[in-house]
Enzyme design. Structure first.
Site, PDB file in Angstrom:
ATOM      1  CG  PHE A 269       1.421  57.397  39.626  1.00  0.00           C
ATOM      2  CD1 PHE A 269       0.641  58.279  38.887  1.00  0.00           C
ATOM      3  CD2 PHE A 269       2.645  57.834  40.103  1.00  0.00           C
ATOM      4  CE1 PHE A 269       1.081  59.574  38.628  1.00  0.00           C
ATOM      5  CE2 PHE A 269       3.099  59.123  39.844  1.00  0.00           C
ATOM      6  CZ  PHE A 269       2.316  59.994  39.107  1.00  0.00           C
ATOM      7  CG  ASP A 270      -5.095  53.007  40.254  1.00  0.00           C
ATOM      8  OD1 ASP A 270      -5.013  51.825  40.628  1.00  0.00           O
ATOM      9  OD2 ASP A 270      -5.935  53.401  39.416  1.00  0.00           O
ATOM     10  CG  PHE A 271      -1.242  49.677  36.253  1.00  0.00           C
ATOM     11  CD1 PHE A 271       0.111  49.840  36.047  1.00  0.00           C
ATOM     12  CD2 PHE A 271      -1.990  49.062  35.257  1.00  0.00           C
ATOM     13  CE1 PHE A 271       0.723  49.420  34.874  1.00  0.00           C
ATOM     14  CE2 PHE A 271      -1.397  48.637  34.081  1.00  0.00           C
ATOM     15  CZ  PHE A 271      -0.036  48.811  33.888  1.00  0.00           C
ATOM     16  CG  ASP A 272      -6.060  48.431  35.827  1.00  0.00           C
ATOM     17  OD1 ASP A 272      -5.465  48.211  34.769  1.00  0.00           O
ATOM     18  OD2 ASP A 272      -6.174  47.587  36.738  1.00  0.00           O
TER      19      ASP A 272
END
Length: 213
Positions: free
Chosen positions: A7-10
């Site tokens: 997963f990406d975060f922002d």
């Protein structure tokens, strides 16, 4: 079916746009540039130095100074101007319960991502958390994604990245990994489609369905 989900975060796990746009605005004011928070949404996610160069035509030295100015506000204040996207905790737990290996691959400084996840008691949902170094090095999406897969000991063929911008799609392609986009993030209209996202989920329920196929 995928076995490993990064997963990406922002814009994917955390809604961090308020702190990022206000800090970018702060940095630009130091360069004599006035910008609205809305036009600075594009700073949520990609490496900051690259974005300052791309959007405002800064040379690298100026972009690096702007990034330092950004952090001057973001580290003590902006990092806390965020929230977890509704439903993401339940999604992650459902994926863990189904046996997926889950990780974070973000251009955000790793120490900040770890701090926010710990505050929300979410650290244990992820087997790896990979971000950039505090000085901004190794921040390209493909670099953190490759490191995350290496630390998990998994191959691109069994993995997928979930992200919200073209930078996620492009970084995943460089690693030979498909990318599923999320429509609730920070991409401009049509951005994910144009970048070549494998699919785009409109909400958490649709994302879970896509990842579980």
């Amino acid at each position: 079916m995928y076995k490993n989900i990064l997963f990406d975060f922002d814009g994917t796990v955390f809604d961090t746009v308020e702190g990022i746009t206000k800090s970018a605005q702060y940095a630009l004011k130091k360069q004599g540039i006035e910008a609205s928070l809305e036009e600075l949404r594009c700073f949520a996610g990609p490496p900051l130095v690259d974005k300052f160069m791309e959007v405002y035509g800064f040379d690298r030295e100026t972009a690096e100074q702007a990034t330092r100015d950004f952090k001057e506000r973001y580290v003590p204040i902006g990092v806390h101007e965020c929230r977890v996207f509704p439903g993401i905790k339940q999604l992650l737990q459902a994926l863990r319960d189904r046996g997926f290996k889950i990780g974070i691959a973000t251009s955000k400084p790793q120490v900040l991502a770890e701090q926010l996840l710990a505050q929300e008691d979410m650290t244990e949902l992820f087997m790896v958390i990979c971000g950039s170094s505090s000085n901004g090095n190794n921040s390209a999406k493909w670099q953190v994604l490759k490191r995350a897969m290496d630390e998990l000991g998994v191959s691109p063929e069994d993995s997928v990245l979930v992200g919200d911008t073209k930078y996620d799609v492009e970084g995943a392609k460089l690693c030979g990994v498909p990318c599923i986009g999320v429509a609730y993030g920070y991409a401009a209209p049509g951005e994910l489609e144009q970048a070549g996202a494998l699919a785009i989920a409109k909400d958490m329920d649709e994302l879970l369905e896509m990842l579980s196929k």
